[in-house]
Scaffold this motif. Structure first.
Motif, PDB file in Angstrom:
ATOM      1  N   LEU A 302       0.823  -1.204   0.000  1.00 53.38           N
ATOM      2  CA  LEU A 302       0.000   0.000   0.000  1.00 53.38           C
ATOM      3  C   LEU A 302       0.863   1.261   0.000  1.00 53.38           C
ATOM      4  CD1 LEU A 302      -3.038   0.873   0.198  1.00 53.38           C
ATOM      5  CD2 LEU A 302      -2.673   1.023   2.674  1.00 53.38           C
ATOM      6  N   SER A 303       1.857   1.319   0.884  1.00 48.96           N
ATOM      7  CA  SER A 303       2.717   2.501   0.954  1.00 48.96           C
ATOM      8  C   SER A 303       3.588   2.625  -0.290  1.00 48.96           C
ATOM      9  CB  SER A 303       3.583   2.451   2.216  1.00 48.96           C
ATOM     10  OG  SER A 303       4.419   1.307   2.213  1.00 48.96           O
ATOM     11  N   GLY A 304       4.027   1.492  -0.838  1.00 49.41           N
ATOM     12  CA  GLY A 304       4.828   1.538  -2.064  1.00 49.41           C
ATOM     13  C   GLY A 304       4.037   2.067  -3.242  1.00 49.41           C
ATOM     14  N   LEU A 305       2.767   1.674  -3.363  1.00 50.35           N
ATOM     15  CA  LEU A 305       1.927   2.172  -4.450  1.00 50.35           C
ATOM     16  C   LEU A 305       1.573   3.646  -4.232  1.00 50.35           C
ATOM     17  CD1 LEU A 305      -0.481  -0.885  -4.898  1.00 50.35           C
ATOM     18  CD2 LEU A 305       1.352  -0.187  -6.441  1.00 50.35           C
ATOM     19  N   GLN A 306       1.359   4.042  -2.982  1.00 48.07           N
ATOM     20  CA  GLN A 306       1.058   5.450  -2.684  1.00 48.07           C
ATOM     21  C   GLN A 306       2.221   6.362  -3.075  1.00 48.07           C
ATOM     22  OE1 GLN A 306       0.162   4.998   1.476  1.00 48.07           O
ATOM     23  NE2 GLN A 306      -2.062   5.019   1.148  1.00 48.07           N
ATOM     24  N   ALA A 307       3.429   5.820  -3.030  1.00 45.08           N
ATOM     25  CA  ALA A 307       4.610   6.625  -3.364  1.00 45.08           C
ATOM     26  C   ALA A 307       4.806   6.792  -4.865  1.00 45.08           C
ATOM     27  CB  ALA A 307       5.860   5.997  -2.745  1.00 45.08           C
ATOM     28  N   TRP A 311      -0.602   7.215  -8.611  1.00 45.07           N
ATOM     29  CA  TRP A 311      -1.265   5.984  -8.169  1.00 45.07           C
ATOM     30  C   TRP A 311      -2.064   6.270  -6.899  1.00 45.07           C
ATOM     31  CZ3 TRP A 311      -0.437   0.651  -9.872  1.00 45.07           C
ATOM     32  CH2 TRP A 311       0.305   0.563 -11.066  1.00 45.07           C
ATOM     33  N   ASP A 312      -3.242   5.650  -6.799  1.00 47.79           N
ATOM     34  CA  ASP A 312      -4.127   5.881  -5.655  1.00 47.79           C
ATOM     35  C   ASP A 312      -4.694   4.543  -5.177  1.00 47.79           C
ATOM     36  OD1 ASP A 312      -5.586   7.124  -3.726  1.00 47.79           O
ATOM     37  OD2 ASP A 312      -6.984   8.118  -5.078  1.00 47.79           O
ATOM     38  N   ARG A 324      -5.996   2.680  -8.225  1.00 51.91           N
ATOM     39  CA  ARG A 324      -6.310   3.470  -9.420  1.00 51.91           C
ATOM     40  C   ARG A 324      -4.998   3.949 -10.036  1.00 51.91           C
ATOM     41  NH1 ARG A 324      -8.172   8.711 -11.292  1.00 51.91           N
ATOM     42  NH2 ARG A 324      -9.997   8.415 -12.640  1.00 51.91           N
ATOM     43  N   CYS A 325      -4.868   3.733 -11.324  1.00 53.58           N
ATOM     44  CA  CYS A 325      -3.615   4.015 -12.028  1.00 53.58           C
ATOM     45  C   CYS A 325      -3.658   5.399 -12.678  1.00 53.58           C
ATOM     46  CB  CYS A 325      -3.369   2.959 -13.105  1.00 53.58           C
ATOM     47  SG  CYS A 325      -3.427   1.272 -12.496  1.00 53.58           S
ATOM     48  N   PRO A 326      -2.506   5.962 -13.014  1.00 55.76           N
ATOM     49  CA  PRO A 326      -2.477   7.268 -13.665  1.00 55.76           C
ATOM     50  C   PRO A 326      -2.849   7.224 -15.146  1.00 55.76           C
ATOM     51  CG  PRO A 326      -0.252   6.442 -13.353  1.00 55.76           C
ATOM     52  CD  PRO A 326      -1.163   5.483 -12.639  1.00 55.76           C
ATOM     53  N   GLY A 327      -3.052   6.062 -15.679  1.00 59.92           N
ATOM     54  CA  GLY A 327      -3.417   5.916 -17.083  1.00 59.92           C
ATOM     55  C   GLY A 327      -4.136   4.609 -17.293  1.00 59.92           C
ATOM     56  N   SER A 328      -4.055   4.063 -18.477  1.00 64.51           N
ATOM     57  CA  SER A 328      -4.728   2.819 -18.814  1.00 64.51           C
ATOM     58  C   SER A 328      -4.125   1.649 -18.036  1.00 64.51           C
ATOM     59  CB  SER A 328      -4.624   2.547 -20.313  1.00 64.51           C
ATOM     60  OG  SER A 328      -4.990   1.229 -20.616  1.00 64.51           O
ATOM     61  N   ALA A 329      -4.949   0.943 -17.278  1.00 62.87           N
ATOM     62  CA  ALA A 329      -4.473  -0.204 -16.511  1.00 62.87           C
ATOM     63  C   ALA A 329      -4.020  -1.333 -17.423  1.00 62.87           C
ATOM     64  CB  ALA A 329      -5.565  -0.696 -15.566  1.00 62.87           C
ATOM     65  N   THR A 330      -4.702  -1.502 -18.558  1.00 63.59           N
ATOM     66  CA  THR A 330      -4.316  -2.588 -19.457  1.00 63.59           C
ATOM     67  C   THR A 330      -2.973  -2.315 -20.112  1.00 63.59           C
ATOM     68  OG1 THR A 330      -5.661  -1.577 -21.214  1.00 63.59           O
ATOM     69  CG2 THR A 330      -6.680  -3.311 -19.900  1.00 63.59           C
TER      70      THR A 330
END
Length: 382
Positions: A302-307, A311-312, A324-330
């Motif tokens: 969780l903390s790694g993705l928050q950094a 990314w949310d 939630r990604c900053p762009g297209s997840a695929t």
């Protein structure tokens, strides 16, 4: 090869990555990376190496009496309240058939197998929004009591902890809902990742100070006698890493099973799965190690993705993180496969989420560092 609807399809990922399935680091399936337990593998080996391996040379007991007793003892219910199946997926099929002629109220986004089972049974679905603004604690699930009129046509399906958000519903949120429906099905596939899930948990496990900060299990199994209209469906796949053996069970009033037995295939649970269950449930050390690993791994991911910029991730109580990604997840999924041989799960099977979400299963800390490093590299090069 079509896009998979479930996690764990390493053959699909390997076809994109251009490698063998064994070379894929799989974050798409929410399985315990510490399993299968050595005790289970040993029990299976002993069963197969016997002079007469009756576990595969004879038909299973069609009533599964010993298996049901084992499960009943672990969850402190009567064996007659247990119904076993070929994974939770089979049990969802019978739960859907049980709802024919009624309307199933279903919080969404929802696990894709619910839609499959309900559509196959021709059941009408009433969607319940279960996805607030990011970071909001309010899921707004049936805040007001329903009118008594029409109860006979209403069925409620719940998933707790919720897939894909990981949100844990508390018993005080669920119990008032049960009398408002003709029948309630609660899928608790991820509940055993919380301490205190079974009344048979040893005192040393229940009192472990390292687990004191974790939320406790909110299973409704202890309340089923007071709510005979309710069925709990459980899977032994996730916690014990046994997806290939296909074993699940349901707990509820025996009246439910009189109907289900008329529909099911005989011998839907194989003998090896029954052997595995007995060994797995007896392995208190494996359960203790898993519950000690889980909060550290979840906080690390969780903390790694928050950094990661843009990314949310959602905080949750299951063994996965929705992000939630900053762009297209695929597109991120494809880059992770082609460049790093890492498989994550897109959320296209949860239509309400759209194309910007990934669901990432927890793994060991070194493996999670490998994933986070790959994501940082993709961001830097995009």
């Amino acid at each position: 090869m079509g896009r998979p609807r479930h996690g764990g399809n390493q053959a699909w990922g390997a076809a994109i990555a251009g490698c063998s399935p064994e070379e894929i680091l799989d974050f798409s399936a929410s399985l315990n990376p510490l399993g299968p337990p050595a005790s289970v593998l040993q029990a299976l080996a002993q069963a197969l190496s016997a002079a007469e391996p009756v576990v595969i040379s004879r038909y299973p007991d069609p009533d599964y009496r010993d298996l049901r007793i084992c499960l009943a003892n672990h969850w402190a219910v009567e064996p007659e309240w247990i119904f076993v199946g070929n994974g939770a997926a089979e049990l969802l099929t019978w739960a859907a058939r049980d709802a024919q002629g009624q309307e199933v109220w279903l919080p969404q986004p929802a696990f894709g197998e619910y839609a499959r089972a309900l559509a196959a049974a021709g059941v009408t679905v009433k969607p319940l929004p279960f996805f607030p603004a990011q970071g909001s604690p309010d899921f707004g699930l049936l805040q007001e009591p329903l009118p008594a009129a029409g109860k006979s046509s209403r069925v409620l399906w719940l998933n707790n902890p919720h897939n894909p958000t990981g949100r844990l519903l508390l018993q005080q949120e669920i119990l008032p809902l049960l009398p408002q429906f003709e029948r309630v099905v609660v899928d608790e596939a991820f509940m055993d990742f919380l301490p205190g899930d079974s009344p048979r948990d040893p005192p040393s496990l229940s009192s472990d100070s390292s687990l004191s900060a974790m939320p406790r299990s909110q299973t409704v199994i202890p309340h089923l006698a007071a709510h005979p209209n309710t069925i709990v469906i459980r899977s032994l796949t996730k916690f014990f890493t046994l997806p290939g053996l296909r074993i699940g069970f349901a707990v509820g009033h025996p009246d439910h099973w009189r109907r289900w037995r008329q529909w099911r295939d005989p011998w839907s649970v194989n003998g090896l799965a029954a052997v595995a269950v007995a060994a797995a449930l007896a392995d208190e050390n494996f359960r203790r190690r898993t519950l000690a690993w889980l909060p550290t791994a979840r906080e690390h991911l969780l903390s790694g993705l928050q950094a990661l910029p843009g990314w949310d991730p959602w905080p949750g109580q299951a063994n996965f993180v929705l992000a939630r990604c900053p762009g297209s997840a695929t597109q991120i999924q494809e880059k992770l496969l082609r460049q790093h041989r890492i498989l994550v799960r897109d959320c296209l099977s949860f239509p309400e989420l759209g194309e910007r979400y990934l669901r990432i299963g927890l793994r060991t800390l070194p493996e999670q560092e490998q994933l986070l490093s790959a994501c940082r590299e993709i961001l830097e090069n995009s």
